[in-house]
Scaffold this motif. Structure first.
Motif, PDB file in Angstrom:
ATOM      1  N   ILE A   1      32.494  30.746  38.549  1.00 52.14           N
ATOM      2  CA  ILE A   1      32.172  31.199  39.899  1.00 52.14           C
ATOM      3  C   ILE A   1      33.430  31.670  40.613  1.00 52.14           C
ATOM      4  CG2 ILE A   1      31.339  30.447  42.158  1.00 52.14           C
ATOM      5  CD1 ILE A   1      29.424  28.574  40.652  1.00 52.14           C
ATOM      6  N   SER A   2      34.513  30.921  40.469  1.00 55.06           N
ATOM      7  CA  SER A   2      35.749  31.319  41.137  1.00 55.06           C
ATOM      8  C   SER A   2      36.309  32.607  40.533  1.00 55.06           C
ATOM      9  CB  SER A   2      36.789  30.209  41.069  1.00 55.06           C
ATOM     10  OG  SER A   2      37.119  29.913  39.732  1.00 55.06           O
ATOM     11  N   ALA A   3      36.073  32.834  39.247  1.00 54.05           N
ATOM     12  CA  ALA A   3      36.533  34.079  38.629  1.00 54.05           C
ATOM     13  C   ALA A   3      35.786  35.275  39.206  1.00 54.05           C
ATOM     14  CB  ALA A   3      36.340  34.017  37.116  1.00 54.05           C
ATOM     15  N   VAL A   4      34.486  35.140  39.350  1.00 52.77           N
ATOM     16  CA  VAL A   4      33.686  36.231  39.919  1.00 52.77           C
ATOM     17  C   VAL A   4      34.046  36.455  41.382  1.00 52.77           C
ATOM     18  CG1 VAL A   4      31.345  36.959  40.511  1.00 52.77           C
ATOM     19  CG2 VAL A   4      31.787  35.909  38.297  1.00 52.77           C
ATOM     20  N   LEU A   5      34.161  35.374  42.146  1.00 49.37           N
ATOM     21  CA  LEU A   5      34.529  35.502  43.554  1.00 49.37           C
ATOM     22  C   LEU A   5      35.933  36.083  43.717  1.00 49.37           C
ATOM     23  CD1 LEU A   5      33.091  32.227  45.104  1.00 49.37           C
ATOM     24  CD2 LEU A   5      32.221  34.547  45.359  1.00 49.37           C
TER      25      LEU A   5
ATOM     26  N   LEU B   1      42.014  31.936  45.045  1.00 51.04           N
ATOM     27  CA  LEU B   1      40.993  31.954  43.995  1.00 51.04           C
ATOM     28  C   LEU B   1      41.630  32.188  42.628  1.00 51.04           C
ATOM     29  CD1 LEU B   1      38.168  33.906  45.823  1.00 51.04           C
ATOM     30  CD2 LEU B   1      38.122  31.519  45.124  1.00 51.04           C
ATOM     31  N   LEU B   2      42.668  32.990  42.594  1.00 53.31           N
ATOM     32  CA  LEU B   2      43.384  33.223  41.344  1.00 53.31           C
ATOM     33  C   LEU B   2      44.028  31.935  40.837  1.00 53.31           C
ATOM     34  CD1 LEU B   2      44.237  35.505  39.380  1.00 53.31           C
ATOM     35  CD2 LEU B   2      46.310  35.728  40.746  1.00 53.31           C
ATOM     36  N   ILE B   3      44.585  31.153  41.747  1.00 54.64           N
ATOM     37  CA  ILE B   3      45.177  29.866  41.374  1.00 54.64           C
ATOM     38  C   ILE B   3      44.098  28.914  40.859  1.00 54.64           C
ATOM     39  CG2 ILE B   3      46.335  27.821  42.308  1.00 54.64           C
ATOM     40  CD1 ILE B   3      47.826  29.790  44.193  1.00 54.64           C
TER      41      ILE B   3
END
Length: 78
Positions: free
Chosen positions: A2-6, A45-47
């Motif tokens: 989810i964080s990758a998509v966001l 989000l990248l972190i």
């Protein structure tokens, strides 16, 4: 995931909004601010993505170690 998509959507949205603000000039100041906020949101989000991938890698190593111990094989920790 989810964080990758966001993170991807946030980064791309920030770039699109920031680019659109160049062409819209003074018409839509909010577009430029939205682009900046989305770009800023991209980095945390990248972190989070990197941290999640590290945790996944650690879990895979732990599962492999447990499987090797159960079957009596030696496991090289690389």
């Amino acid at each position: 995931m989810i964080s990758a998509v966001l993170g991807l959507l946030s980064g791309l949205g920030g770039i699109v909004f920031s680019t659109a603000s160049w062409f819209l000039n003074d018409i839509a100041k909010g577009v430029s601010e939205a682009g900046t906020m989305l770009t800023v949101a991209f980095f945390p989000l990248l972190i989070l993505i990197a941290h999640s991938l590290d945790k996944i890698r650690g879990a895979e190593k732990a599962l492999k170690l447990a499987e090797c111990r159960r079957s009596g094989l030696k496991f090289e920790n690389r």
